[in-house]
Motif scaffolding. Structure first.
Motif, PDB file in Angstrom:
ATOM      1  N   TRP A  35       0.838  -1.194   0.000  1.00  0.00           N
ATOM      2  CA  TRP A  35       0.000   0.000   0.000  1.00  0.00           C
ATOM      3  C   TRP A  35       0.877   1.251   0.000  1.00  0.00           C
ATOM      4  CZ3 TRP A  35      -0.633   4.271   3.093  1.00  0.00           C
ATOM      5  CH2 TRP A  35      -1.758   5.075   2.818  1.00  0.00           C
ATOM      6  N   CYS A  36       1.908   1.244   0.826  1.00  0.00           N
ATOM      7  CA  CYS A  36       2.826   2.386   0.882  1.00  0.00           C
ATOM      8  C   CYS A  36       3.523   2.589  -0.455  1.00  0.00           C
ATOM      9  CB  CYS A  36       3.871   2.163   1.978  1.00  0.00           C
ATOM     10  SG  CYS A  36       3.224   2.183   3.663  1.00  0.00           S
ATOM     11  N   ARG A  37       3.890   1.486  -1.085  1.00  0.00           N
ATOM     12  CA  ARG A  37       4.567   1.564  -2.385  1.00  0.00           C
ATOM     13  C   ARG A  37       3.657   2.188  -3.446  1.00  0.00           C
ATOM     14  NH1 ARG A  37       5.070  -4.095  -5.061  1.00  0.00           N
ATOM     15  NH2 ARG A  37       2.839  -3.640  -5.236  1.00  0.00           N
ATOM     16  N   ASP A  38       2.400   1.811  -3.425  1.00  0.00           N
ATOM     17  CA  ASP A  38       1.473   2.217  -4.483  1.00  0.00           C
ATOM     18  C   ASP A  38       0.763   3.541  -4.213  1.00  0.00           C
ATOM     19  OD1 ASP A  38       2.163  -0.161  -5.706  1.00  0.00           O
ATOM     20  OD2 ASP A  38       0.413  -1.245  -4.921  1.00  0.00           O
ATOM     21  N   GLU A  39       0.793   4.020  -2.978  1.00  0.00           N
ATOM     22  CA  GLU A  39       0.120   5.255  -2.607  1.00  0.00           C
ATOM     23  C   GLU A  39       1.026   6.448  -2.922  1.00  0.00           C
ATOM     24  OE1 GLU A  39      -2.308   8.047  -1.660  1.00  0.00           O
ATOM     25  OE2 GLU A  39      -2.984   5.967  -1.509  1.00  0.00           O
ATOM     26  N   ALA A  40       0.594   7.271  -3.875  1.00  0.00           N
ATOM     27  CA  ALA A  40       1.437   8.381  -4.334  1.00  0.00           C
ATOM     28  C   ALA A  40       1.752   9.376  -3.222  1.00  0.00           C
ATOM     29  CB  ALA A  40       0.751   9.094  -5.492  1.00  0.00           C
ATOM     30  N   GLY A  41       0.854   9.495  -2.247  1.00  0.00           N
ATOM     31  CA  GLY A  41       1.070  10.461  -1.177  1.00  0.00           C
ATOM     32  C   GLY A  41       2.145  10.053  -0.187  1.00  0.00           C
ATOM     33  N   VAL A  42       2.553   8.799  -0.219  1.00  0.00           N
ATOM     34  CA  VAL A  42       3.591   8.321   0.707  1.00  0.00           C
ATOM     35  C   VAL A  42       4.963   8.516   0.076  1.00  0.00           C
ATOM     36  CG1 VAL A  42       4.547   6.311   1.902  1.00  0.00           C
ATOM     37  CG2 VAL A  42       2.064   6.618   1.763  1.00  0.00           C
ATOM     38  N   ARG A  43       5.817   9.246   0.776  1.00  0.00           N
ATOM     39  CA  ARG A  43       7.183   9.453   0.291  1.00  0.00           C
ATOM     40  C   ARG A  43       8.217   8.759   1.162  1.00  0.00           C
ATOM     41  NH1 ARG A  43       7.843  15.650  -1.962  1.00  0.00           N
ATOM     42  NH2 ARG A  43       6.108  15.582  -3.458  1.00  0.00           N
ATOM     43  N   VAL A  44       7.846   8.487   2.409  1.00  0.00           N
ATOM     44  CA  VAL A  44       8.766   7.840   3.357  1.00  0.00           C
ATOM     45  C   VAL A  44       7.972   6.841   4.181  1.00  0.00           C
ATOM     46  CG1 VAL A  44      10.421   8.192   5.250  1.00  0.00           C
ATOM     47  CG2 VAL A  44      10.120   9.972   3.504  1.00  0.00           C
ATOM     48  N   VAL A  45       8.598   5.715   4.488  1.00  0.00           N
ATOM     49  CA  VAL A  45       7.985   4.720   5.367  1.00  0.00           C
ATOM     50  C   VAL A  45       8.827   4.599   6.630  1.00  0.00           C
ATOM     51  CG1 VAL A  45       7.321   2.301   5.633  1.00  0.00           C
ATOM     52  CG2 VAL A  45       7.040   3.435   3.416  1.00  0.00           C
ATOM     53  N   VAL A  46       8.168   4.648   7.770  1.00  0.00           N
ATOM     54  CA  VAL A  46       8.822   4.379   9.055  1.00  0.00           C
ATOM     55  C   VAL A  46       8.313   3.033   9.548  1.00  0.00           C
ATOM     56  CG1 VAL A  46       9.060   5.086  11.466  1.00  0.00           C
ATOM     57  CG2 VAL A  46       9.100   6.814   9.647  1.00  0.00           C
ATOM     58  N   LEU A  47       9.232   2.132   9.846  1.00  0.00           N
ATOM     59  CA  LEU A  47       8.869   0.800  10.324  1.00  0.00           C
ATOM     60  C   LEU A  47       9.274   0.668  11.782  1.00  0.00           C
ATOM     61  CD1 LEU A  47       7.785  -2.047   9.684  1.00  0.00           C
ATOM     62  CD2 LEU A  47      10.118  -2.669   9.000  1.00  0.00           C
ATOM     63  N   THR A  48       8.324   0.277  12.638  1.00  0.00           N
ATOM     64  CA  THR A  48       8.613   0.202  14.064  1.00  0.00           C
ATOM     65  C   THR A  48       7.785  -0.900  14.718  1.00  0.00           C
ATOM     66  OG1 THR A  48       8.894   1.537  16.078  1.00  0.00           O
ATOM     67  CG2 THR A  48       6.858   1.869  14.807  1.00  0.00           C
ATOM     68  N   GLY A  49       8.009  -1.098  16.007  1.00  0.00           N
ATOM     69  CA  GLY A  49       7.256  -2.090  16.761  1.00  0.00           C
ATOM     70  C   GLY A  49       6.503  -1.433  17.899  1.00  0.00           C
ATOM     71  N   LYS A 194      12.778  15.449  -0.348  1.00  0.00           N
ATOM     72  CA  LYS A 194      13.608  15.155  -1.520  1.00  0.00           C
ATOM     73  C   LYS A 194      12.722  14.787  -2.708  1.00  0.00           C
ATOM     74  CE  LYS A 194      16.996  15.491   1.415  1.00  0.00           C
ATOM     75  NZ  LYS A 194      17.690  16.787   1.590  1.00  0.00           N
ATOM     76  N   SER A 195      13.293  14.874  -3.892  1.00  0.00           N
ATOM     77  CA  SER A 195      12.567  14.517  -5.108  1.00  0.00           C
ATOM     78  C   SER A 195      12.181  13.038  -5.074  1.00  0.00           C
ATOM     79  CB  SER A 195      13.449  14.778  -6.335  1.00  0.00           C
ATOM     80  OG  SER A 195      12.936  14.090  -7.464  1.00  0.00           O
ATOM     81  N   PRO A 196      10.874  12.715  -5.129  1.00  0.00           N
ATOM     82  CA  PRO A 196      10.462  11.311  -5.119  1.00  0.00           C
ATOM     83  C   PRO A 196      10.999  10.529  -6.307  1.00  0.00           C
ATOM     84  CG  PRO A 196       8.548  12.769  -4.927  1.00  0.00           C
ATOM     85  CD  PRO A 196       9.735  13.630  -5.187  1.00  0.00           C
ATOM     86  N   VAL A 197      11.121  11.203  -7.462  1.00  0.00           N
ATOM     87  CA  VAL A 197      11.622  10.529  -8.662  1.00  0.00           C
ATOM     88  C   VAL A 197      13.102  10.191  -8.499  1.00  0.00           C
ATOM     89  CG1 VAL A 197      12.056  10.753 -11.132  1.00  0.00           C
ATOM     90  CG2 VAL A 197       9.924  11.629 -10.150  1.00  0.00           C
ATOM     91  N   ALA A 198      13.876  11.170  -8.050  1.00  0.00           N
ATOM     92  CA  ALA A 198      15.305  10.931  -7.834  1.00  0.00           C
ATOM     93  C   ALA A 198      15.506   9.874  -6.754  1.00  0.00           C
ATOM     94  CB  ALA A 198      16.002  12.233  -7.445  1.00  0.00           C
ATOM     95  N   MET A 199      14.669   9.924  -5.717  1.00  0.00           N
ATOM     96  CA  MET A 199      14.781   8.963  -4.632  1.00  0.00           C
ATOM     97  C   MET A 199      14.511   7.550  -5.131  1.00  0.00           C
ATOM     98  SD  MET A 199      15.504   8.775  -1.354  1.00  0.00           S
ATOM     99  CE  MET A 199      15.155  10.393  -0.620  1.00  0.00           C
ATOM    100  N   LYS A 200      13.463   7.387  -5.924  1.00  0.00           N
ATOM    101  CA  LYS A 200      13.135   6.059  -6.436  1.00  0.00           C
ATOM    102  C   LYS A 200      14.220   5.540  -7.368  1.00  0.00           C
ATOM    103  CE  LYS A 200       9.922   3.418  -9.276  1.00  0.00           C
ATOM    104  NZ  LYS A 200      10.393   2.182  -8.654  1.00  0.00           N
TER     105      LYS A 200
END
Length: 209
Positions: A35-49, A194-200
């Motif tokens: 979902w995070c990968r496909d959702e255009a509004g998401v630019r960063v993912v934080v993974l935690t417990g 940061k630029s999402p395109v450059a980041m990807k």
């Protein structure tokens, strides 16, 4: 999943069981990351417990619902699929390591791009202590941990502190529990600008090289 200013926080939420990587957890985590990968509004993912442990490792008993040994073996592909998904996510993943990350949980942490850990967290491949070798996560670990450091961890099965692993170049920041959120927020906010395109393109090239 929680969203805030282009940052999606994905939380392993079984604190009563120390957030084990059960078959269900692996599937749910993969669904959240897709979902995070496909959702255009998401630019960063934080993974935690949730709670005081990031992840205590695989819950092997959860894979026992299959009628044959072969199907049980193939169910381990859930780990591989998750790690491949994270490498191909196209967006930076910040590991908010709120507590111990052991065995499969350590592999999950090392699948993140940037690691921020509390100073009380410990890390390790403790599988050897019960007669198992951490083969499912070894490829992931070998890309983040120097060769002889990893062999020592795998062979002795001891826990390492966050500070020790920072010295080995595995962890980016070690902070107090009070500093954890502000440090993660600072990094995630900077990444989101940061630029999402450059980041990807850049991140994809990094993982494919």
């Amino acid at each position: 999943i929680a969203m805030d200013n282009h940052v999606a926080t994905v939380t392993l939420n079984r604190p009563d069981q120390r957030n084990p990587l059960s078959a269900t957890m692996l599937r749910d985590l993969a669904t959240a990351l897709r979902w995070c990968r496909d959702e255009a509004g998401v630019r960063v993912v934080v993974l935690t417990g949730a709670g005081r442990v990031f992840c205590a490792g695989a819950d092997l008993s959860s894979f026992d619902g299959h009628p044959t040994a072969l199907e049980k073996f193939r169910s381990r592909d859930l780990f591989v699929e998750l790690f491949v998904l994270m490498s191909e996510l196209g967006k930076p993943v910040v590991g908010r390591i709120n507590g111990h990350a052991l065995a499969g949980g350590f592999g999950l942490a090392c699948s993140c791009d940037i690691l921020v850990a509390v100073d009380t967290a410990t890390f390790g491949t403790t599988e050897i202590n019960v007669g198992i070798w951490p083969m499912m996560i070894q490829a992931i670990l070998s890309r983040s941990i120097p060769r002889h450091v990893l062999l020592e961890m795998e062979m002795l099965g001891e826990r390492w502190t966050a500070t020790q692993l920072q010295s080995a170049g595995v962890i980016n920041r070690v902070v107090t529990a009070e500093q954890l959120d502000s440090t993660v927020d600072e990094i995630a906010t900077a990444l989101a600008k940061k630029s999402p395109v450059a980041m990807k393109l850049g991140r994809d090239s990094f993982y494919r090289q």
